[in-house]
Design an enzyme around this catalytic site. Structure first.
Site, mmCIF file in Angstrom:
data_model
loop_
_atom_site.group_PDB
_atom_site.id
_atom_site.type_symbol
_atom_site.label_atom_id
_atom_site.label_comp_id
_atom_site.label_asym_id
_atom_site.label_seq_id
_atom_site.Cartn_x
_atom_site.Cartn_y
_atom_site.Cartn_z
ATOM 1 C CD GLU A 145 -14.104 -2.557 2.101
ATOM 2 O OE1 GLU A 145 -13.781 -3.124 2.891
ATOM 3 O OE2 GLU A 145 -13.540 -1.737 1.301
ATOM 4 C CG HIS A 201 -7.601 -6.193 3.740
ATOM 5 N ND1 HIS A 201 -6.810 -5.097 3.510
ATOM 6 C CD2 HIS A 201 -7.734 -6.956 2.524
ATOM 7 C CE1 HIS A 201 -6.616 -5.076 1.969
ATOM 8 N NE2 HIS A 201 -7.028 -6.434 1.505
ATOM 9 C CD GLU A 215 -3.036 -10.640 -4.755
ATOM 10 O OE1 GLU A 215 -3.989 -10.750 -3.787
ATOM 11 O OE2 GLU A 215 -2.485 -9.904 -5.332
ATOM 12 C CG HIS A 232 -4.247 -8.660 4.087
ATOM 13 N ND1 HIS A 232 -3.013 -9.214 4.395
ATOM 14 C CD2 HIS A 232 -4.599 -8.674 2.862
ATOM 15 C CE1 HIS A 232 -2.345 -9.347 2.982
ATOM 16 N NE2 HIS A 232 -3.567 -9.062 2.184
ATOM 17 C CB SER A 253 -12.117 -5.883 -3.467
ATOM 18 O OG SER A 253 -10.727 -5.731 -3.756
ATOM 19 N NE ARG A 295 -11.616 -8.373 -0.718
ATOM 20 C CZ ARG A 295 -10.369 -8.394 -0.948
ATOM 21 N NH1 ARG A 295 -9.937 -8.419 -2.382
ATOM 22 N NH2 ARG A 295 -9.340 -7.723 -0.206
ATOM 23 C CD GLN A 310 0.493 -2.833 -0.706
ATOM 24 O OE1 GLN A 310 0.613 -4.089 -0.002
ATOM 25 N NE2 GLN A 310 1.049 -2.057 -0.005
ATOM 26 N N GLY A 311 -2.125 -5.657 -4.573
ATOM 27 C CA GLY A 311 -1.965 -6.831 -5.414
ATOM 28 C C GLY A 311 -2.507 -6.469 -6.781
ATOM 29 N NE ARG A 316 -6.316 -11.298 0.923
ATOM 30 C CZ ARG A 316 -6.550 -10.262 0.157
ATOM 31 N NH1 ARG A 316 -7.710 -9.382 0.534
ATOM 32 N NH2 ARG A 316 -5.740 -9.820 -0.660
ATOM 33 C CG ASP A 321 -18.968 7.874 6.183
ATOM 34 O OD1 ASP A 321 -19.013 7.855 7.490
ATOM 35 O OD2 ASP A 321 -18.121 8.333 5.551
#
Length: 855
Positions: free
Chosen positions: A392, A368, A137, A258, A408, A403, A70-71, A307, A237
């Site tokens: 990731e 998150h 942010e 998050h 990311s 992070r 979103q950010g 965060r 995976d």
């Protein structure tokens, strides 16, 4: 591993490969990319010069984690911002464990990579004047977050990339395909993958792709927890495949929770709606049930702290008050701002009965992002040749222990381009994979919920020894539930269990609190023991974790400096460790805030190391080691003198050229050592000069600074003196307390000689009679301790060369020559290392700083 239930108490290994039918079809490609987020699709697009690229994705092409971002994407796009400022914020968030070289690549190459993304068709939100709108942010000190569709940035980036990939003739796509295991050739190089396609057609069921290189871009592992912002496909995976394939994974314990995920009630499970950090970036703030803004005073950025800081503060407040969540207050935005800037979040909140225009938003931390992952170098190469990782799933070194928000997407973009460049640089031809003989197995699909509950309870935001131990017991019990039903659910469950085992082992190992890893039983950060990484492998079905101290990316010291240190009798590893500790102490996990604020990142300077007083220089190779360390080897050094040289005030000892920030970072450590050791060399030379012509030699003692003994004794040698014992194991020295304990000089001497017949035995005596007794017993050397000159002369006469004699205690420069003239062999001077005054030496910037041509 067999598929039969294990007996009680018997350990059950994790499988070396997933139990699956043999491949029913095979295709060949030059590069196979597993994953279709920003990392995978960018790699595919940029790698097409290599040849045929095959993209494998678990769902439809656009269904990865990128679409949920979103950010936005962070980059220094504003003229008032800089790569250096972005680097500084990233390093601060990473709490000492970022790879500085990787961060520098991210922040310097990031802006152009974003511009190429725009050229590809990505439409970011723009202001009325046409410039890209930039938000802020948590952890960022500047507005540098580019966003699209208000809070739909990931969806817009994914749209542009998917369109470009579908239109490219050299890229083939296989959707609804779960990658199972890595294939390797006879040399151990990655040679493709096995996979299962869920569908009907020419390629369905289990098949194989043979390729010259394999790129993992599979995203995260959020589904190991009950509540996460990750989509259902994020089952770890890629990490599990890499572990089974022999690759090293790094720092899995650093899972970012998050802080503001929409709280849907205590029974909610699976993917939870994210309330972007950008909401707080626009002015929203956190409050508790009483309406108190509890982030005020916790951090200088308050609600926009990194965060991990915010998540911990929320959890503490929830624990203190007994609440299940806290509140986010964004009511001041009004309807229009919510509708334009955050339409996705607005719709999500209203869908769950919350109107953020009028209501407080209930939020709580949820899993998150995984900061750790498959260990890679700066080109995305893993420890398995031919296997790359990006995004990731990878641990590139950018994120460290936590992070920084919106890094990311940028990491996936920048390092995907670097992987593609490395692939284009040259790949071997396709080689046939060898038969995979690793033990195969899978676990029951029913383990998932039990695993998620255990991981959330013991390896979630709050961790301690007991909780992690309980989690390990549950995971061990889940390994006793094998299955023979090879299907997506059992393969995913096995991957989840493999990753959970590795994460829990690392979380137990790291006995400190750092970044997103919070140990309640070890609440403090511990750079003395834990400024390093935890590397994990899968060995014979068991996860093995080892600690790797953090080191610069380049080979430090350089080869010629290594030779210079060795020639001086100094162990390069010791010197490097000392420098590492000193710089870590200076930075204390942060940055040099003064230099970061006042000096541009690309500014270069030439500096002179200048004597401010007359003396003897020692430790110029140590200065070079410090500066090579802080510059990661990017320094030019020109020495004007060598250690042991007599220098005058104003003499230039060394000239160096490097980044100004790096020079000033290393200055104090370098000068601390240089001034201290040159002071020892200078004082030693004064003693040597005082006894010149007598035949006596000046020696040091063990009165050294803890941790600095090798360097201080080296400085004595530079001043013309000799070293006595480096350690208690070098020779036996029988002193007064040993004599008392043993019952006399002769008894003490014989006891040592009988136990250690091959080492020198020295005896301390404070009278001529005791000295004679020691010589008669067979002592190799006698220390004449605190004896007057006349007694020393008498001892020399009576012993008459039968043993070496050393005068010690009560010596001064004024009396040195008279003592030496008695005929003793040595003068032992503790003051050389114990109380030598430092020699005044400075580092001066010689010329105005200029900007690098290689920004």
């Amino acid at each position: 591993m067999t598929s039969q239930p294990a007996g009680p108490g018997a350990p059950v290994p994790l499988p070396g490969r997933l139990l699956a039918p043999p491949p029913g079809w095979v295709v060949t490609a030059d590069v196979v990319v597993i994953g279709s987020g920003i990392a995978g699709l960018t790699t595919a697009l940029r790698a097409t010069p290599v040849g045929r690229v095959l993209v494998v994705t678990k769902d439809v092409l656009s269904a990865g984690s990128t679409r949920w971002a979103q950010g936005g994407i962070a980059a220094a796009l504003d003229p008032g911002d800089s790569a250096a400022d972005h680097e500084a914020d990233t390093l601060t968030a990473g709490v000492g464990l970022c790879d500085e070289a990787a961060v520098r690549l991210l922040t310097t190459e990031g802006p152009d990579a974003v511009r190429r993304l725009i050229a590809l068709g990505t439409r970011f939100d723009r202001a009325a004047d046409g410039r890209i709108e930039l938000g802020r942010e948590g952890g960022h000190h500047r507005n540098r977050i580019a966003h699209a569709g208000g809070d739909a940035t990931g969806a817009e980036i994914e749209r542009a990339l998917v369109e470009a990939v579908r239109a490219h003739p050299e890229i083939e796509i296989i959707e609804h395909a779960l990658a199972l295991d890595l294939l390797r050739d006879s040399t151990g190089r990655a040679a493709g993958v096995t996979l299962h396609v869920m569908g009907e057609g020419a390629r369905d069921g289990v098949g194989a792709i043979h390729a010259r290189a394999v790129v993992l871009a599979t995203g995260g592992m959020g589904q190991i927890y009950s509540a996460t912002t990750n989509p259902l496909v994020s089952t770890g995976d890629g990490v599990a495949l890499a572990l089974r394939g022999g690759a090293v994974v790094r720092d899995l314990e650093f899972v970012q929770f998050h802080p503001t995920v929409l709280w849907l009630g205590g029974v909610a499970r699976g993917q939870q709606p994210l309330v972007s950090e950008a909401v707080r970036g626009e002015g929203a703030f956190l409050v508790d049930d009483n309406g108190d803004r509890f982030m005020t005073g916790v951090h200088d950025l308050a609600d926009l702290a990194p965060r991990d800081v915010v998540a911990k503060a929320i959890m503490r407040r929830m624990r203190e008050t007994g609440a299940e969540h806290v509140w986010l207050d964004a009511r001041q935005f009004g309807e229009e701002k919510w509708r334009v800037r955050f339409p996705t979040i607005l719709a999500s909140c209203r869908e769950h009965g919350i109107d953020p225009v009028r209501d407080l938003i209930p939020v709580a931390p949820a899993c998150h992002y995984a900061s750790g992952g498959v260990r890679t170098d700066l080109d995305g190469q893993t420890s398995v040749p031919g296997l790359y990782a990006c995004g990731e799933v990878a641990c590139s070194g950018v994120h460290g222990a936590n992070r920084l928000a919106s890094n990311s997407l940028l990491e996936g973009l920048v390092f995907a381009e670097r992987i593609a460049a490395d692939l284009i640089g040259g790949l071997p031809p396709v080689r046939s994979p060898v038969e995979d003989t690793r033990p195969a197995g899978i676990f029951a699909a029913t383990i998932r919920q039990d695993l998620q509950r255990a991981m959330t309870a013991g390896a979630g935001v709050l961790r301690d020894l007991r909780g992690l131990g309980d989690t390990q017991l549950v995971l061990a019990d889940l390994r006793r539930r094998p299955s023979e039903d090879a299907c997506t659910e059992t393969w995913e469950g096995t991957n989840l269990l493999t990753v959970s085992e590795a994460l829990t082992a690392a979380a137990l190992e790291r006995q400190e609190t750092r970044g997103s890893h919070w140990r309640e039983d070890y609440p403090d950060r511990d750079d003395t023991w834990w400024l390093g990484h935890l590397d994990t492998r899968l060995v014979d079905g068991t996860v093995r974790t080892v600690y790797v101290p953090k080191r610069p990316a380049r080979q430090i010291p350089s080869a010629d400096l290594t030779a210079e240190l060795a020639a001086a009798g100094l162990e390069p590893a010791y010197v490097l460790g000392l420098v590492d500790s000193a710089i870590a102490e200076d930075l204390a996990g942060g940055i040099d805030v003064t230099s970061q604020a006042t000096i541009p990142a690309d500014q270069m300077s030439t500096a002179d190391v200048v004597a401010r007083a007359d003396g003897v220089v020692a430790a110029l190779p140590i200065v070079r080691a410090v500066l090579e360390y802080v510059t990661q080897g990017t320094i030019a050094v020109e020495s004007a003198v060598a250690d042991g040289a007599a220098v005058r005030r104003g003499d230039v000892l060394m000239t160096v050229r490097a980044r100004t920030r790096d020079l000033l970072l290393g200055e104090r450590t370098a000068l601390n050592l240089l001034c201290r050791l040159s002071g020892i060399a200078t004082l030693t030379r004064r003693w040597v000069d005082a006894v010149a012509g007598t035949g006596a030699v000046i020696r040091d003692t063990r009165k050294t600074t803890p941790g600095l003994r090798p360097l201080e004794k080296y400085a004595v040698r530079c001043g013309g003196g000799e070293n006595h014992r480096m350690a208690l194991s070098d020779a036996a020295l029988v002193k007064d307390n040993h004599i008392i304990a043993a019952g006399g000089i002769v008894a003490a001497f014989k006891a040592v000689r009988e136990r250690f017949p091959d080492i020198p035995v020295e005896v301390e005596a404070d009278s001529v009679e005791d000295a004679m007794a020691a010589v008669d017993a067979g002592a190799d050397l006698v220390l004449l301790d605190n004896m007057p000159v006349a007694a020393i002369r008498d001892a020399v006469t009576q012993i008459a060369g039968r043993a070496k004699l050393e005068a010690s205690g009560g010596l001064s420069l004024e009396s040195a020559r008279a003592v030496a003239a008695t005929g003793v062999d040595y003068l032992a001077v503790g003051a050389l290392t114990h109380s030598a005054p430092a020699l005044d030496i400075a580092l001066d910037l010689r010329e105005p700083a200029v900007h690098s041509e290689h920004r």
